[in-house]
Design a protein around this motif. Structure first.
Motif, mmCIF file in Angstrom:
data_model
loop_
_atom_site.group_PDB
_atom_site.id
_atom_site.type_symbol
_atom_site.label_atom_id
_atom_site.label_comp_id
_atom_site.label_asym_id
_atom_site.label_seq_id
_atom_site.Cartn_x
_atom_site.Cartn_y
_atom_site.Cartn_z
ATOM 1 N N UNK A 63 0.807 -1.218 0.000
ATOM 2 C CA UNK A 63 0.000 0.000 0.000
ATOM 3 C C UNK A 63 0.846 1.276 0.000
ATOM 4 N N UNK A 64 2.137 1.134 0.242
ATOM 5 C CA UNK A 64 3.012 2.309 0.261
ATOM 6 C C UNK A 64 2.752 3.230 1.437
ATOM 7 N N UNK A 65 2.485 2.642 2.616
ATOM 8 C CA UNK A 65 2.173 3.466 3.783
ATOM 9 C C UNK A 65 3.277 3.437 4.835
ATOM 10 N N UNK A 66 4.485 3.099 4.414
ATOM 11 C CA UNK A 66 5.644 3.175 5.297
ATOM 12 C C UNK A 66 5.926 1.900 6.060
ATOM 13 N N UNK A 67 7.210 1.607 6.190
ATOM 14 C CA UNK A 67 7.689 0.462 6.969
ATOM 15 C C UNK A 67 8.840 0.938 7.856
ATOM 16 N N UNK A 68 9.206 0.120 8.830
ATOM 17 C CA UNK A 68 10.262 0.477 9.779
ATOM 18 C C UNK A 68 11.606 0.692 9.088
ATOM 19 N N UNK A 69 12.001 -0.240 8.237
ATOM 20 C CA UNK A 69 13.297 -0.136 7.563
ATOM 21 C C UNK A 69 13.095 0.336 6.138
ATOM 22 N N UNK A 70 14.010 1.146 5.663
ATOM 23 C CA UNK A 70 13.901 1.671 4.305
ATOM 24 C C UNK A 70 14.036 0.544 3.292
ATOM 25 N N UNK A 71 13.151 0.523 2.328
ATOM 26 C CA UNK A 71 13.170 -0.452 1.245
ATOM 27 C C UNK A 71 13.186 0.341 -0.057
ATOM 28 N N UNK A 72 14.160 0.079 -0.917
ATOM 29 C CA UNK A 72 14.210 0.821 -2.182
ATOM 30 C C UNK A 72 12.900 0.711 -2.958
ATOM 31 N N UNK A 73 12.417 1.854 -3.413
ATOM 32 C CA UNK A 73 11.198 1.886 -4.211
ATOM 33 C C UNK A 73 9.904 1.952 -3.409
ATOM 34 N N UNK A 74 9.986 1.829 -2.092
ATOM 35 C CA UNK A 74 8.798 1.894 -1.234
ATOM 36 C C UNK A 74 8.685 3.316 -0.685
ATOM 37 N N UNK A 75 7.494 3.937 -0.770
ATOM 38 C CA UNK A 75 7.337 5.307 -0.252
ATOM 39 C C UNK A 75 7.698 5.418 1.228
ATOM 40 N N UNK A 76 8.279 6.552 1.576
ATOM 41 C CA UNK A 76 8.595 6.836 2.970
ATOM 42 C C UNK A 76 8.338 8.305 3.234
ATOM 43 N N UNK A 77 8.355 8.673 4.476
ATOM 44 C CA UNK A 77 8.163 10.075 4.845
ATOM 45 C C UNK A 77 6.812 10.624 4.434
ATOM 46 N N UNK A 78 6.833 11.831 3.880
ATOM 47 C CA UNK A 78 5.600 12.517 3.516
ATOM 48 C C UNK A 78 4.811 11.756 2.455
ATOM 49 N N UNK A 79 5.506 11.090 1.543
ATOM 50 C CA UNK A 79 4.807 10.320 0.508
ATOM 51 C C UNK A 79 3.983 9.211 1.145
ATOM 52 N N UNK A 80 4.564 8.511 2.117
ATOM 53 C CA UNK A 80 3.833 7.455 2.821
ATOM 54 C C UNK A 80 2.655 8.053 3.588
ATOM 55 N N UNK A 81 2.858 9.219 4.207
ATOM 56 C CA UNK A 81 1.767 9.875 4.939
ATOM 57 C C UNK A 81 0.628 10.262 4.009
ATOM 58 N N UNK A 82 0.962 10.713 2.807
ATOM 59 C CA UNK A 82 -0.086 11.062 1.848
ATOM 60 C C UNK A 82 -0.879 9.820 1.445
ATOM 61 N N UNK A 83 -0.207 8.685 1.346
ATOM 62 C CA UNK A 83 -0.905 7.435 1.057
ATOM 63 C C UNK A 83 -1.805 7.029 2.230
ATOM 64 N N UNK A 84 -1.350 7.303 3.453
ATOM 65 C CA UNK A 84 -2.169 7.021 4.637
ATOM 66 C C UNK A 84 -3.411 7.904 4.624
ATOM 67 N N UNK A 85 -3.245 9.179 4.293
ATOM 68 C CA UNK A 85 -4.390 10.097 4.173
ATOM 69 C C UNK A 85 -5.437 9.526 3.231
ATOM 70 N N UNK A 86 -4.984 9.107 2.074
ATOM 71 C CA UNK A 86 -5.887 8.574 1.055
ATOM 72 C C UNK A 86 -6.570 7.297 1.531
ATOM 73 N N UNK A 87 -5.793 6.404 2.132
ATOM 74 C CA UNK A 87 -6.326 5.126 2.600
ATOM 75 C C UNK A 87 -7.391 5.307 3.680
ATOM 76 N N UNK A 88 -7.096 6.156 4.671
ATOM 77 C CA UNK A 88 -7.987 6.310 5.821
ATOM 78 C C UNK A 88 -9.034 7.411 5.646
ATOM 79 N N UNK A 89 -8.885 8.240 4.624
ATOM 80 C CA UNK A 89 -9.849 9.316 4.415
ATOM 81 C C UNK A 89 -9.737 10.420 5.451
#
Length: 104
Positions: A63-89
């Motif tokens: 879902x691209x909503x952030x993980x504990x360890x950095x994974x190349x190509x997976x959203x992190x930081x503000x990008x992950x937060x924006x995905x959380x916004x979208x997911x949770x409304x």
């Protein structure tokens, strides 16, 4: 806030879905049981699966909503937060601020 933080940290925070549950508690003033149900419905899982680290790691990556360890190509930081916004409304202040900075 301290109670919501301690309960959701006990759920594993970003290792599981504790951070998502706490966001719902604080942003929509939900009780923890209702927040867990809401998040579980959005993720299409059983509320008991919200604390399964293996399952939630896969879901968070997909879902691209952030993980504990950095994974190349997976959203992190503000990008992950924006995905959380979208997911949770919900709206997240730091995401709103980032959007306003981009508009200027």
């Amino acid at each position: 806030m301290a109670v919501a933080h301690s309960l959701c940290s006990g759920m594993g925070g970003i290792r599981t879905a504790g951070d998502l549950v706490s966001r719902m508690e604080l942003s929509k003033n939900m009780k923890i049981g209702k927040a867990k149900e809401y998040v579980a419905k959005k993720l299409e899982v059983d509320p008991f699966e919200l604390t399964n680290e293996g399952l939630m790691r896969e879901m968070r990556e997909d879902l691209g909503i952030g993980v504990i360890t950095a994974v190349p190509g997976i959203p992190k930081g503000t990008t992950a937060k924006m995905n959380i916004e979208s997911l949770l409304g919900i709206k997240i202040n730091s995401c709103e601020h980032s959007r306003s900075m981009l508009r200027n």
